[in-house]
Scaffold this motif. Structure first.
Motif, PDB file in Angstrom:
ATOM      1  N   PRO A   1       8.592  -4.753  -2.642  1.00 20.66           N
ATOM      2  CA  PRO A   1       9.512  -4.326  -1.675  1.00 20.66           C
ATOM      3  C   PRO A   1       9.029  -3.786  -0.302  1.00 20.66           C
ATOM      4  N   GLY A   2       9.201  -3.932   0.670  1.00 19.05           N
ATOM      5  CA  GLY A   2       8.759  -3.119   1.880  1.00 19.05           C
ATOM      6  C   GLY A   2       7.529  -3.878   2.590  1.00 19.05           C
ATOM      7  N   GLU A   3       6.896  -4.980   1.921  1.00 15.25           N
ATOM      8  CA  GLU A   3       5.850  -5.721   2.401  1.00 15.25           C
ATOM      9  C   GLU A   3       6.492  -6.375   3.425  1.00 15.25           C
TER      10      GLU A   3
ATOM     11  N   ALA B   1      16.096 -10.361  -0.247  1.00 14.58           N
ATOM     12  CA  ALA B   1      16.917  -9.792  -1.586  1.00 14.58           C
ATOM     13  C   ALA B   1      15.716  -9.071  -2.085  1.00 14.58           C
ATOM     14  N   HIS B   2      14.519  -9.143  -1.974  1.00 16.17           N
ATOM     15  CA  HIS B   2      13.666  -8.491  -2.559  1.00 16.17           C
ATOM     16  C   HIS B   2      13.104  -7.249  -1.792  1.00 16.17           C
ATOM     17  N   GLY B   3      13.841  -6.934  -0.865  1.00 14.30           N
ATOM     18  CA  GLY B   3      13.573  -5.627   0.082  1.00 14.30           C
ATOM     19  C   GLY B   3      12.463  -5.914   0.957  1.00 14.30           C
ATOM     20  N   ALA B   4      11.917  -7.106   1.332  1.00 11.59           N
ATOM     21  CA  ALA B   4      10.601  -7.321   2.263  1.00 11.59           C
ATOM     22  C   ALA B   4      11.260  -7.429   3.690  1.00 11.59           C
ATOM     23  N   ARG B   5      10.227  -7.221   4.637  1.00 14.60           N
ATOM     24  CA  ARG B   5      10.351  -7.420   5.855  1.00 14.60           C
ATOM     25  C   ARG B   5      10.218  -8.750   6.366  1.00 14.60           C
TER      26      ARG B   5
END
Length: 334
Positions: free
Chosen positions: A141-143, A164-168
């Motif tokens: 997440p965040g990557e 859905a996993h919080g990636a950009r």
């Protein structure tokens, strides 16, 4: 029954023929399905051209991914008539037909949250995306995730899974129409490679760092440029070569920049780790039930339009997934 068959290899529109054939029979460990929907995949075009890693004997019926209703259960096979399942078809009896047979061991329950066309499109593309992003690239997440062909069937699945996993998510597409589709999918940044240099755009968007994970179903020039904008300890996941060009990786460059090149052939997991495939399906079904993912079905076409659909997917003129729905009337369902 009616089924599309390929008697000689070539371009899909030229070699696919709609014929009357005998209905297949479920053998030991198999299920006979009434095809409710069959998703069109790029491998269907490669099968027609004789360029896929699996070469079924001629004549064969393409259509590697289906949602169907169980009509009959072969000896020793789990399942019961009436079950709604998704599966990969057992070539040479593929899914572009009114009925087909599949291995019962590979059949999975179709998620209730999705209609037949969406369920058919959930399997290969989303399994590939899940294994590519989570098992191979270990996306955090965040990557920053860069997805090539973000408006296509394979790319759109990766975009949704990344979000859905919080990636950009940065989506690269070819054309204004596809750019709009990628924005609707939720990409944080969309780059039209026909109008701008995606390498420069990625570097600008990441403050010069580059993308942590690059998901590449295209190959060719997409891969060649991706190595210029991958981050330190980044991961490039190679899932296909829709461009028709298999790139040659410069391993000295990977060493100097400290990035990884990861191959993904999802089909191998069916042989080497089938339990992981089922666990992935359970996770995908949960995400679908939550509304976090939903296959982008751009067209639902009748059985007699399958050859044209496969050709258009091969030519790269479609967005999302085109799904063949036997029993649907011509001209309905776009």
């Amino acid at each position: 029954m009616q089924a599309w068959r390929v008697h000689e290899t070539g371009e899909p529109r030229a070699v696919m023929r709609l014929e009357e054939v005998a209905e297949p029979v479920a053998g030991p460990g198999e299920l006979l399905l009434r095809v409710r929907a069959a998703d069109v995949n790029f491998p269907d075009a490669l099968l027609c051209r004789g360029q896929y890693q699996v070469r079924p004997p001629l004549p064969f019926t393409p259509g590697v991914e289906v949602c169907g209703e169980v009509l009959a259960v072969g000896e020793g096979a789990p399942g019961r008539p009436g079950d709604r399942v998704i599966a990969t078809a057992a070539l040479p009896a593929g899914g572009f037909a009114e009925t087909t047979v599949v291995s019962a061991a590979a059949a999975l329950p179709a998620p209730d949250a999705l209609d037949d066309a969406e369920a058919a499109a959930l399997h290969i593309g989303y399994q590939t995306g899940w294994f590519g992003l989570h098992r191979r690239a270990r996306l955090e997440p965040g990557e920053t995730l860069l997805v090539h062909a973000a408006a296509g069937g394979v790319g759109s699945a990766a975009v949704q899974l990344g979000k859905a996993h919080g990636a950009r998510v940065i989506g690269v597409v070819g054309g204004a129409d596809k750019a709009e589709v990628a924005r609707e999918l939720g990409c944080d940044l969309v780059v039209d490679r026909r109008r701008e240099d995606f390498v420069a755009a990625v570097k600008e968007a990441t403050g010069g760092r580059g993308a942590d994970v690059i998901y590449d179903p295209v190959g060719g020039d997409a891969f060649a440029k991706s190595v210029k904008c991958v981050a330190f300890e980044g991961r490039i996941v190679v899932v296909g070569f829709a461009s028709g060009v298999v790139p040659q990786a410069a391993l000295n460059h990977a060493l100097i920049k400290n990035y990884a090149i990861l191959g993904l052939h999802w089909g191998l997991y069916n042989t080497h780790d089938p339990a992981a495939v089922r666990a992935c399906h359970e996770e995908l079904a949960k995400l679908a039930a939550q509304g976090a993912i939903r296959p982008l079905v751009s067209e639902r076409v009748p059985l007699d339009a399958a050859a044209d659909a496969v050709q258009r997917v091969a030519d790269g003129t479609t967005t999302g997934r085109v799904v063949v729905v036997p029993g649907q009337r011509q001209g309905v369902g776009r």
